[in-house]
Write a protein that holds these residues in place. Structure first.
Motif, PDB file in Angstrom:
ATOM      1  N   SER A  78      -1.318   4.210  -1.526  1.00  9.29           N
ATOM      2  CA  SER A  78      -2.624   4.008  -0.916  1.00  9.29           C
ATOM      3  C   SER A  78      -2.534   4.220   0.591  1.00  9.29           C
ATOM      4  CB  SER A  78      -3.139   2.590  -1.203  1.00  9.29           C
ATOM      5  OG  SER A  78      -3.211   2.352  -2.596  1.00  9.29           O
ATOM      6  N   ARG A 126       0.818  -1.216   0.000  1.00  7.57           N
ATOM      7  CA  ARG A 126       0.000   0.000   0.000  1.00  7.57           C
ATOM      8  C   ARG A 126       0.847   1.259   0.000  1.00  7.57           C
ATOM      9  NH1 ARG A 126      -4.637  -1.888   4.453  1.00  7.57           N
ATOM     10  NH2 ARG A 126      -5.824  -3.218   3.008  1.00  7.57           N
ATOM     11  N   ASP A 176      -8.604   2.027  -3.508  1.00  8.58           N
ATOM     12  CA  ASP A 176      -8.298   0.711  -4.051  1.00  8.58           C
ATOM     13  C   ASP A 176      -9.102   0.491  -5.331  1.00  8.58           C
ATOM     14  OD1 ASP A 176     -10.767   0.562  -2.880  1.00  8.58           O
ATOM     15  OD2 ASP A 176     -10.086  -0.713  -1.228  1.00  8.58           O
ATOM     16  N   ARG A 177      -8.897  -0.644  -5.934  1.00  6.45           N
ATOM     17  CA  ARG A 177      -9.590  -0.936  -7.191  1.00  6.45           C
ATOM     18  C   ARG A 177     -11.031  -1.329  -6.889  1.00  6.45           C
ATOM     19  NH1 ARG A 177      -6.060  -5.391 -10.000  1.00  6.45           N
ATOM     20  NH2 ARG A 177      -6.065  -6.163  -7.856  1.00  6.45           N
ATOM     21  N   SER A 178     -11.936  -0.469  -7.260  1.00  4.63           N
ATOM     22  CA  SER A 178     -13.345  -0.716  -6.957  1.00  4.63           C
ATOM     23  C   SER A 178     -13.853  -1.982  -7.628  1.00  4.63           C
ATOM     24  CB  SER A 178     -14.197   0.486  -7.376  1.00  4.63           C
ATOM     25  OG  SER A 178     -14.048   0.751  -8.764  1.00  4.63           O
ATOM     26  N   GLY A 200      -6.286   0.765   2.541  1.00  5.91           N
ATOM     27  CA  GLY A 200      -5.993   0.427   1.149  1.00  5.91           C
ATOM     28  C   GLY A 200      -6.613   1.349   0.133  1.00  5.91           C
ATOM     29  N   ARG A 201      -7.402   2.311   0.570  1.00 13.59           N
ATOM     30  CA  ARG A 201      -8.012   3.236  -0.384  1.00 13.59           C
ATOM     31  C   ARG A 201      -6.979   4.270  -0.854  1.00 13.59           C
ATOM     32  NH1 ARG A 201     -11.884   3.319   3.975  1.00 13.59           N
ATOM     33  NH2 ARG A 201     -13.803   2.199   3.497  1.00 13.59           N
TER      34      ARG A 201
END
Length: 368
Positions: free
Chosen positions: A187, A182, A195-197, A192-193
């Protein structure tokens, strides 16, 4: 159609506590663990004593590493652990914004992730799972039964301690690898944001199927064991069933069956409202939100244990040629344990993703 968006929170509360600061200390803790384990394994190598696995292990047939002799395993584990200590130190010293070569990031994340999987799934075997399963019964009866206390003392040895240490190291290295991945991706190290939605949506979409699989497999195990106790030799050799009824050993399986049914119910809570808010029939806690860690921590441990235990049982069954159609109920559920572990891991991840809420560090959250 629901889309996930990231929105900053107006105020970000400052959280304290050692556990809440895990992104800070986990990389260093993993590094120190690897250094300590590496020096210990180096001691096994130089002295030729203390190696807790291999053919000398009395119950090594259930272990994936049971066939690795000390003269091979000890130096191998020492080299890997000491290399991990060096790698971990570099990972822990990383500061956001510093450029990292792509090859190094791939190596560090791949090495850390592989080490975590090995420590969580390859090193442990069914013994730790059995201890966890019988622990409630031991706690209830041991204070009043000297024989049980003596049996527990005889059963627990250096092999059990080694597997507990390996599990601790596995979770530490999983956390350290997540933190490094991360940080180097820019990130938030806590959530982790951003992050990959799409990846998050995929995990959430598989949440219910994963929960149902993870709940059904231990329920199947429980049903077969209680049928045996009821006097019906379903899927088991009749002579073996009669011996188990005579010496009472089948009742041990019935106890584990009861514990497995409790796990089935708790697993269903990962997708139920009562898994997020304590129901009204729970005294004192009724109406309060269930702490995320109260569900995630034990589920993560069980996922690792049943995966490693199932692989060990499969290995032992193949080696002994015990998988037969006559004993399908005795060995059949074990064949599904690795699937149980993977499904429970996916279900637990989905539960955490759904409930992680607004991050205390970056202030980002999901909004439907």
């Amino acid at each position: 159609m629901t889309h996930t968006t990231l929105t900053p929170s107006a105020t970000v509360p400052v959280r304290g506590g050692v556990l809440r600061r895990w992104p800070r200390w986990a990389p260093w803790a993993a590094t120190l663990w690897a250094l300590g384990y590496g020096l210990t394994a180096l001691g096994w190598t130089l002295t030729g004593a203390g190696y807790p696995m291999g053919p000398a292990d009395p119950e090594g047939d259930m272990s994936l590493l049971g066939s690795v002799p000390a003269d091979v395993g000890a130096p191998l584990f020492a080299a890997v652990a000491l290399a991990a200590a060096g790698t971990g130190a570099v990972m822990a010293r990383y500061r956001p914004g510093v450029a990292v070569p792509r090859w190094w990031r791939r190596f560090a994340v791949g090495f850390g992730g592989s080490l975590a999987v090995a420590l969580l799934v390859v090193v442990p075997d069914t013994r730790i799972l059995a201890v966890v399963g019988y622990l409630p019964m031991i706690l209830l009866k041991a204070p009043f039964d000297a024989e049980i206390r003596a049996q527990v003392g005889d059963a627990l040895g250096v092999e059990h301690l080694h597997q507990v240490v390996a599990l601790a190291g596995g979770f530490l290295w999983a956390a350290a690898t997540v933190v490094y991945a991360r940080r180097t991706a820019g990130s938030c190290v806590r959530c982790g944001r951003p992050d990959r939605s799409a990846a998050v949506a995929t995990v959430l979409r598989w949440a219910r199927p994963a929960v149902y699989v993870a709940a059904a497999i231990p329920a199947l195990y429980a049903v077969t064991r209680w049928i045996w106790v009821a006097g019906i030799p379903l899927g088991i050799d009749e002579e073996l069933h009669a011996e188990g009824m005579a010496d009472g050993s089948l009742w041990s399986g019935a106890w584990l069956a009861s514990f497995a049914l409790v796990g089935t119910v708790l697993t269903l809570g990962l997708v139920q409202r009562w898994g997020e808010v304590f129901p009204r029939w729970v005294p004192v806690l009724r109406g309060r939100r269930v702490p995320v860690g109260l569900a995630v921590a034990p589920a993560s441990v069980v996922a690792a244990l049943v995966t490693s235990g199932g692989l060990g049982l499969i290995k032992a069954g193949i080696a002994d040629s015990t998988f037969t159609s006559d004993d399908w109920a005795a060995v059949g559920p074990a064949l599904l344990w690795p699937l149980w572990g993977v499904a429970l891991a996916v279900a637990t991840l989905a539960y955490w993703l759904r409930r992680r809420g607004t991050c205390a560090d970056c202030g980002l959250s999901e909004a439907a």
